[in-house]
Design a protein around this motif. Structure first.
Motif, short mmCIF file in Angstrom:
data_model
loop_
_atom_site.label_atom_id
_atom_site.label_comp_id
_atom_site.label_asym_id
_atom_site.label_seq_id
_atom_site.Cartn_x
_atom_site.Cartn_y
_atom_site.Cartn_z
N THR A 148 0.92 -1.14 0.02
CA THR A 148 0.03 0.15 0.09
C THR A 148 0.87 1.18 0.00
O THR A 148 1.74 1.32 0.71
CB THR A 148 -1.01 0.07 1.35
N ARG A 204 -9.54 5.36 3.18
CA ARG A 204 -9.08 4.32 2.61
C ARG A 204 -10.35 3.96 1.84
O ARG A 204 -10.52 3.27 0.61
CB ARG A 204 -8.49 3.31 3.31
N VAL A 219 -9.95 -5.71 1.26
CA VAL A 219 -8.57 -5.58 1.54
C VAL A 219 -8.14 -7.12 2.27
O VAL A 219 -6.93 -7.23 2.59
CB VAL A 219 -8.36 -4.55 2.37
#
Length: 271
Positions: A148, A204, A219
């Protein structure tokens, strides 16, 4: 199960979301828990939940002398220290591109997290070694493994903590002391218990174009995030006799987000 009955646990950062959750889990498993940190009010709130099994102390986990003096006092009062967890955290820059962060902003979480974990380990290790047993626990996050962007400093800090854990296990193993790291992802109920990650959750989710509640499905392999209770349960297990063969390990509690590297190759869940 009262698998930690008769044992003494020292939790630095015991007033935080993760530190408090693990402290409560230790106490529920039978341990007497010493909570250390810089926010007296937050420490006392956790201690009030635990009850008579908790003791609170104001300790700066970056101050080597203060940490050592406190560990000595705990060991003297309890006859030793069986378990130690460093759950101390520091602010860090996240979700900013490499070109936008300074060298100091990148290095700050790396130096702080390494320093506090070294300081607390050095304080408790002699007490554990003197008895030929003990467990030191550290914390990291999925940022150590997943690709990330925007987490250069914190991701490197987490990777450094995991490596430090393994090296401490090498150094302390001959004296009977075990060292392990708990690696989690963003914790689902962390923001509700004082974790500053709520804003990060929102950003996010916005970047992924989903609601916050939908974020875990994008995720993690399990489609959910770990909870504080699950992290606490893992800490109890690693500190118990059931994990007597575990040292130098990083236990992955990310619900599968760290099972694959950025290139897609499979890595071990317990590595």
């Amino acid at each position: 199960m009262m698998v930690l009955t008769g044992r003494t646990a020292l939790v630095h950062g015991g007033g935080g979301a993760v530190g408090g959750a693990v402290a409560r889990a230790f106490a529920a498993a039978g341990a007497r828990v010493h909570l250390a940190g810089r926010s007296r009010a937050r420490l006392e709130a956790v201690a009030d939940e635990i009850g008579d099994a908790a003791v609170v102390a104001d300790v700066d986990a970056l101050d080597g002398r203060a940490v050592a003096d406190h560990a000595d006092a705990v060991a003297a009062a309890e006859g030793g220290i069986d378990i130690a967890l460093n759950a101390v955290s520091f602010p860090f820059v996240h979700d900013r591109a490499f070109a936008e962060v300074s060298v100091e902003e990148v290095l700050h979480p790396i130096e702080r997290h390494l320093r506090t974990n070294l300081v607390t380990a050095k304080a408790v290790a002699p007490h554990m070694a003197a008895r030929g047993a003990g467990t030191i626990l550290t914390l990291s996050a999925a940022a150590s493994r997943i690709g990330t962007p925007g987490s250069l400093g914190y991701g490197t800090a987490c990777a450094a903590i995991e490596t430090l854990t393994q090296r401490l296990a090498v150094e302390l193993g001959p004296s009977g002391v075990r060292v392990a790291c708990l690696r989690s992802h963003l914790i689902a109920d962390g923001p509700a218990h004082g974790s500053p990650t709520g804003e990060l959750f929102a950003r996010r989710a916005a970047a992924a174009g989903v609601d916050v509640a939908q974020l875990p499905a994008d995720v993690t392999l399990l489609g959910r995030l770990p909870t504080l209770a699950q992290v606490g349960a893992a800490a109890v297990f690693v500190a118990s006799d059931g994990a007597a063969a575990i040292t130098g390990a990083v236990l992955d509690l990310t619900c599968g987000s760290a099972v694959r590297t950025a290139t897609g190759s499979v890595v071990g869940v317990l590595d």
